[in-house]
Design an enzyme around this catalytic site. Structure first.
Site, short mmCIF file in Angstrom:
data_model
loop_
_atom_site.label_atom_id
_atom_site.label_comp_id
_atom_site.label_asym_id
_atom_site.label_seq_id
_atom_site.Cartn_x
_atom_site.Cartn_y
_atom_site.Cartn_z
N HIS A 141 -37.29 -32.07 2.06
CA HIS A 141 -37.70 -33.15 1.15
C HIS A 141 -38.58 -34.18 1.85
O HIS A 141 -38.59 -35.34 1.50
CB HIS A 141 -36.47 -33.81 0.48
CG HIS A 141 -35.78 -32.86 -0.45
ND1 HIS A 141 -36.21 -32.64 -1.73
CD2 HIS A 141 -34.72 -32.05 -0.26
CE1 HIS A 141 -35.41 -31.74 -2.32
NE2 HIS A 141 -34.50 -31.36 -1.43
N ALA A 187 -32.97 -18.05 -4.44
CA ALA A 187 -32.07 -18.24 -3.30
C ALA A 187 -32.55 -19.35 -2.37
O ALA A 187 -32.01 -19.54 -1.29
CB ALA A 187 -31.93 -16.94 -2.51
N GLY A 188 -33.57 -20.10 -2.79
CA GLY A 188 -34.09 -21.18 -1.94
C GLY A 188 -34.96 -20.65 -0.81
O GLY A 188 -35.17 -21.34 0.18
N ASP A 247 -44.03 -24.64 1.15
CA ASP A 247 -43.73 -23.21 0.99
C ASP A 247 -45.01 -22.37 0.97
O ASP A 247 -45.05 -21.27 1.55
CB ASP A 247 -42.93 -22.99 -0.31
CG ASP A 247 -41.64 -23.80 -0.30
OD1 ASP A 247 -41.19 -24.17 0.79
OD2 ASP A 247 -41.09 -24.04 -1.39
N TYR A 255 -34.79 -32.53 -8.55
CA TYR A 255 -35.89 -32.61 -7.58
C TYR A 255 -36.87 -33.70 -8.01
O TYR A 255 -37.27 -34.55 -7.21
CB TYR A 255 -36.58 -31.24 -7.54
CG TYR A 255 -37.65 -31.07 -6.48
CD1 TYR A 255 -37.36 -30.46 -5.26
CD2 TYR A 255 -38.96 -31.49 -6.69
CE1 TYR A 255 -38.35 -30.27 -4.30
CE2 TYR A 255 -39.94 -31.32 -5.73
CZ TYR A 255 -39.64 -30.71 -4.55
OH TYR A 255 -40.61 -30.53 -3.59
C1 GLA Z 1 -38.75 -26.79 -2.36
C2 GLA Z 1 -40.21 -27.21 -2.56
C3 GLA Z 1 -40.83 -27.66 -1.24
C4 GLA Z 1 -39.95 -28.70 -0.55
C5 GLA Z 1 -38.50 -28.24 -0.50
C6 GLA Z 1 -37.58 -29.31 0.02
O1 GLA Z 1 -38.71 -25.65 -1.55
O2 GLA Z 1 -40.97 -26.13 -3.08
O3 GLA Z 1 -42.13 -28.14 -1.46
O4 GLA Z 1 -40.07 -29.95 -1.18
O5 GLA Z 1 -38.02 -27.84 -1.78
O6 GLA Z 1 -37.85 -29.57 1.36
#
Ligand code: GLA
Length: 383
Positions: A35, A123-124, A172, A224
């Site tokens: 974040h 799944a992050g 990402d 978010y």
């Molecule tokens: C998600 C978002 C990223 C980042 C993360 C938290 O993966 O796509 O841009 O903000 O959350 O670090």
């Protein structure tokens, strides 16, 4: 948009011809720097071995046909029908990249496109960025646009922000396009300058375990957005462009100027997290891999207590891993579910995984999916 039922087997079986381009992009874990990207701060992700592959062939008309091996069916639309926020299904990611390219003034034609791969969704681990960036890279190759990887990352992020409608930062997409095997990517999300830092886990006798909690929160994007709004509000109140402009030395004075206790917590997380990223980067550069463990765990505590994006399953993963001897552990990605990572000695990996499974069972949670990852290659044109 018309949807036709077709069991997807191969590009040839779906579209009756061979693909002209094949490109793939990895999922990622974020080692640390959570974040911080939408606050112009620092992040330190690495690519995982799981990849999304996009095969495509150009068309002479404006028809776009999209298929995935994960679901039967073929999504068919026309370029002129690309409408932001119409759907959040998997097809909106490649469609969004076509839209973003057209918006940026590039000549866009119809395509046939097939997606497959093994990045777990929800799944992050950035399955959406893997899909967007593999699509962007494949289209760049198909139409010989000559875009560099930073430009491709910006386009992929625009697709997600403006077409799909998810307000993510750029970590990402940059990770998928720029990570390198055996390295973590230190990225300054303000300037987009980046550096490869050595992360040879295997040689050091270490591994990173991914603990997929199995929790898939719908709340994720609205929570978010609230975090993002809180950070913007606090930065404006402090007269800063972004929270990146605040350092630990000026933190106490800045917190005194913020009256909202929630905003104070969010700011404290972002400022201390940026400092932790730089501290981890220093240790990686000095080859002190084991020394990053406590910083990973502090990051989790800050995400849990100040940023409030953990959940009981992620806390259980971190606490059980650390109690079983992990060097450090934290949630990775946006939080509210998804995955945690644990840095462990290879010799202790089985014991840590077993402890996490018992922790989940004792708390009455469903069984987590646990597997080791190493820092792997970024996106590539395969053919
Ligand atoms: C998600 C978002 C990223 C980042 C993360 C938290 O993966 O796509 O841009 O903000 O959350 O670090």
């Amino acid at each position: 948009m018309r949807i036709r039922d077709t069991r997807v087997a191969s590009f040839g079986a779906v579209f009756g011809r061979e693909p002209a381009v094949v490109a793939s992009a990895p999922g990622r874990v974020n080692l640390i720097g959570e974040h911080t990207d939408y606050n112009d701060g620092f992040v330190l992700p690495f690519a995982i071995p799981q990849r999304t592959r996009v095969q495509l062939a150009g068309r002479d008309d404006d028809v776009v046909r999209l298929a995935t091996s994960r679901e039967p069916g073929l999504v068919q639309l026309r370029l002129g029908e690309l409408e932001p926020r119409a759907t959040t299904s998997w097809s909106s990611y490649p469609a969004g990249v076509l839209w973003a390219l057209a918006e940026a003034g590039h000549p866009v034609r119809g395509v046939d496109l097939l997606v497959d791969g093994d990045v777990p969704a929800g799944a992050g681990l950035s399955s959406s960025a893997a899909l967007e960036t593999a699509t962007a890279l494949a289209l760049d190759q198909l139409w010989q646009l000559g875009l560099d990887r930073v430009e491709l990352a910006r386009l992929a992020r625009a697709a997600e922000n403006r077409f799909v409608g998810i307000p993510c930062g750029i970590m990402d997409q940059m990770a998928a396009l720029l990570c390198a095997a055996g390295h973590a990517l230190l990225l300054d999300t303000r300037s987009l300058t980046h550096r490869q830092l050595p992360l040879d886990l295997t040689e050091a006798g270490l591994t990173v375990l991914v603990v997929d909690s199995g929790v898939r929160h719908e709340l994720r994007s609205s929570e978010y957005g609230l975090r993002l709004a809180s950070c913007r509000r606090a930065a404006a109140k402090l007269g800063l462009d972004a929270l990146r402009d605040l350092d630990e030395a000026s933190l106490t004075a800045a917190l005194d100027r913020l009256t909202d206790p929630v905003d104070q917590r969010r700011v404290r997380h972002v400022v201390t997290e940026n400092a932790r990223v730089l501290a981890v980067a220093d240790r990686l550069e000095a080859g002190q891999l084991r020394a990053i463990g406590p910083l990973l765990t502090s990051s989790h505590e800050s995400l849990r207590d100040d940023y409030q994006v953990a959940c009981p399953e992620l806390d259980t993963a971190v606490d059980s891993a650390v109690a079983a001897g992990a060097l450090g552990a934290r949630l990775t990605g946006a939080g509210f579910g998804g995955s945690a990572i644990a840095l462990v000695e290879q010799s202790n990996a089985e014991a840590v995984a077993a402890a996490v499974r018992s922790g989940f069972a004792a708390a009455g949670f469903g069984s987590p999916w646990i597997y080791p990852v190493v820092a792997s290659a970024g996106a590539a044109v395969e053919r």
